[in-house]
Structure formats: structure tokens, C-alpha cells
Design an enzyme around this catalytic site. Sequence first.
Site, mmCIF file in Angstrom:
data_model
loop_
_atom_site.group_PDB
_atom_site.id
_atom_site.type_symbol
_atom_site.label_atom_id
_atom_site.label_comp_id
_atom_site.label_asym_id
_atom_site.label_seq_id
_atom_site.Cartn_x
_atom_site.Cartn_y
_atom_site.Cartn_z
ATOM 1 N N GLU A 116 46.754 49.700 46.383
ATOM 2 C CA GLU A 116 47.696 50.747 46.803
ATOM 3 C C GLU A 116 49.066 50.164 47.165
ATOM 4 O O GLU A 116 49.870 50.832 47.816
ATOM 5 C CB GLU A 116 47.131 51.545 47.987
ATOM 6 C CG GLU A 116 45.783 52.190 47.762
ATOM 7 C CD GLU A 116 45.763 53.278 46.691
ATOM 8 O OE1 GLU A 116 46.823 53.549 46.078
ATOM 9 O OE2 GLU A 116 44.679 53.841 46.455
ATOM 10 N N HIS A 140 46.606 53.085 55.458
ATOM 11 C CA HIS A 140 45.799 54.023 54.671
ATOM 12 C C HIS A 140 44.348 53.908 55.123
ATOM 13 O O HIS A 140 43.786 52.810 55.140
ATOM 14 C CB HIS A 140 45.920 53.691 53.180
ATOM 15 C CG HIS A 140 44.942 54.410 52.309
ATOM 16 N ND1 HIS A 140 44.812 55.785 52.293
ATOM 17 C CD2 HIS A 140 44.033 53.946 51.411
ATOM 18 C CE1 HIS A 140 43.873 56.127 51.423
ATOM 19 N NE2 HIS A 140 43.378 55.028 50.878
ATOM 20 N N HIS A 142 40.263 55.989 55.241
ATOM 21 C CA HIS A 142 39.384 57.036 54.705
ATOM 22 C C HIS A 142 38.758 57.785 55.888
ATOM 23 O O HIS A 142 37.614 57.547 56.261
ATOM 24 C CB HIS A 142 38.304 56.408 53.817
ATOM 25 C CG HIS A 142 38.851 55.816 52.546
ATOM 26 N ND1 HIS A 142 38.050 55.177 51.619
ATOM 27 C CD2 HIS A 142 40.104 55.784 52.035
ATOM 28 C CE1 HIS A 142 38.798 54.765 50.603
ATOM 29 N NE2 HIS A 142 40.053 55.123 50.841
ATOM 30 N N GLU A 170 48.204 67.995 72.667
ATOM 31 C CA GLU A 170 49.155 66.890 72.494
ATOM 32 C C GLU A 170 49.595 66.690 71.042
ATOM 33 O O GLU A 170 50.563 65.976 70.787
ATOM 34 C CB GLU A 170 48.520 65.581 72.982
ATOM 35 C CG GLU A 170 48.015 65.630 74.400
ATOM 36 C CD GLU A 170 49.027 65.124 75.425
ATOM 37 O OE1 GLU A 170 49.443 63.980 75.269
ATOM 38 O OE2 GLU A 170 49.381 65.884 76.347
ATOM 39 N N HIS A 211 40.308 62.121 49.685
ATOM 40 C CA HIS A 211 40.430 60.662 49.676
ATOM 41 C C HIS A 211 40.712 60.081 51.063
ATOM 42 O O HIS A 211 39.958 59.230 51.536
ATOM 43 C CB HIS A 211 41.543 60.263 48.685
ATOM 44 C CG HIS A 211 41.690 58.790 48.494
ATOM 45 N ND1 HIS A 211 42.051 58.217 47.298
ATOM 46 C CD2 HIS A 211 41.548 57.748 49.353
ATOM 47 C CE1 HIS A 211 42.087 56.898 47.431
ATOM 48 N NE2 HIS A 211 41.798 56.593 48.672
HETATM 49 P P1 13P Z 1 41.914 48.270 47.879
HETATM 50 O O1 13P Z 1 40.617 47.562 48.168
HETATM 51 O O2 13P Z 1 42.520 47.855 46.564
HETATM 52 O O3 13P Z 1 42.880 48.148 49.045
HETATM 53 O O4 13P Z 1 41.577 49.828 47.687
HETATM 54 C C1 13P Z 1 40.943 50.548 48.690
HETATM 55 C C2 13P Z 1 41.375 51.974 48.722
HETATM 56 O O5 13P Z 1 41.201 52.629 49.727
HETATM 57 C C3 13P Z 1 42.014 52.571 47.534
HETATM 58 O O6 13P Z 1 42.574 53.804 47.819
HETATM 59 ZN ZN ZN Z 2 41.702 54.748 49.604
#
Ligand code: 13P
Ligand code: ZN
Length: 275
Positions: A116, A140, A142, A170, A211
Site C-alpha cells: 500500500e 492502515h 483492518h 466525544e 477492507h
Molecule cells: P502488506 O502486507 O503489503 O502491507 O498488505 C497488507 C494489507 O493490508 C493490504 O491492504
Molecule cells: Zn489492507
Amino acid sequence: MKVLEAKFVQGFIRMCNDGWEQGWHERNGGNLTYRMKKEEAESIKAELRTDSVWKEIGTSVPKLAGEFFLVTGSGKYFRNVMLDPEDSIAVVEIDGKGECYRICWGLVNGGRPTSELPSHLMNHEVKMQATGGKHRVIYHAHTTNVIALTFVLPLEDEVFTRELWEMATECPVVFPDGIGVVGWMVPGGRDIAVATSELMKKYDVAIWAHHGMFASGEDFDLTFGLMHTVEKSAEILVKMLSMRPDKLQTITPQNFRDLAVDFQVTLPERFLYEK
Ligand code: 13P
Ligand code: ZN
């Protein structure tokens, strides 16, 4: 100074572990990047390689030319970062055009920066400009509950912002500008990077449908705290929707306007629509 002794490196490693402990980083899920201060890059320069090959980023970030970043590796597990940082993370330098990077430290067993990287760097470029250089962290994750909500709420900035604001008093103080939403797209490429960085012009948080989330902030505490606040709010919403589909009472648009006055934040009226 040794790279691993630098305070910003330790803060980066701690944040990876915090995210793992939250359950947001199954397998290699998620990635983290930090734009180093000039003096931070300088302080570890003795340990940085200058002989590795330049590789294409996959997009163009001219305003980041010459910057140094600390990044997680592609395919690396957040749960391993604290145990073996030199295997899992890297310092990378951006070239003079903002089109290539090279690895200066880390990833000792091979590998490359997160897939990413285009999204991270395009977000960094936008946020660096929008905040006069203050924002340095792009994260980023999940996040389970936010992902769940992308199956049941309309994928609209206004809906996600308002529903998440309503779940905790808040929230509008922590993310007063709101949250952007990107519909499902193939991850890892330039297209999703362009769509996300477009939203980052307005917001500090962008949701990727089905995602995860991207968050931007000045430092590790603020960026982790932002991700944590949004995800906790999503958890409350998931619980609420599981108990009954409608609310008996909630925070009203006028309540938000009153809050905005006392907490000195500006809450855009487009999020305070009548339902
Ligand atoms: P990477 O292992 O390449 O960082 O990818 C993980 C991910 O969350 C892709 O969206
Ligand atoms: Zn991801």
C-alpha cells in the site's frame, strides 16, 4: 545513534504492537508509515545504506522528494514487529523526483515496503500540504467493526460520519471534519491511492469498503487514538444494531450544535441533516 534506539522508531514499533493487540492485524493485514523529521533522519544516518537500488513507487509524489520514511514491510506480520523489527520494517528514502524509493535500513531477510506504499505516500503528500507539514503518520488497519458496517450502511461520507458521531459524545470532537468512504476497489495500486488521497484533502480518516481504514495524524498517539476512537464507535453501532434496528433516543443535530460551541469545533452542517 542506532536506528533501534531512536525514540521515533520505538514509538513506531509500539504502535504496531498496540494495533496487533486490538485485533486489527490478522496475518499481514494493515501497514504503517512515518515521515521522519530532518533531525531524526540525520540522527541515524551513520547506519543507513546508500547502495541499494532505486525501485518505482508506482505513483508520483514530487512533494515528498528526498524525504525519509519508516515503513512496515509487505507480507510482514504486525505481531512480529516488536520481536524482530529489523526483519519486519524498513527505512526508505524517496528520490529527487518522488517516483522511486530505496531501502536504507531493515528488511534484513529481504522483501519490500508495504504493497500500500502508493496510498500511504499519496496520503502523506496531501496531508503534509494540508497541515503545513504537521501530519507525519499514515496508518492502515483492518478494523473489524468498521468493516462490518460497510455491508449494512450506505457507502456515503455523510451517513458514516453521522452514525459514528452519534455513538459516542466525544467523536465529533475527535474527528470534527468527518470521515470519507471509498467503495470497494482493488487494493495496492494507484487508483485506490488516488481515490483515498482525494478524500484525505477533506478528512483525517478514510474507510475502504469491505477492507479497513486509513487514518492520518501528527504523531503516533494521535493517529492510533483516532483509529481507536472510530473503531470503538463502530463497535457500539454494531452492538446497537444487534439489539434493535432503531434508536429509542440519540444525540440530536441540535445537541451536536451545542457541543460544537462549548468544545470550540466546527461541525459541517451537511452531517447534521434531518433523518
Ligand atoms: P502488506 O502486507 O503489503 O502491507 O498488505 C497488507 C494489507 O493490508 C493490504 O491492504
Ligand atoms: Zn489492507
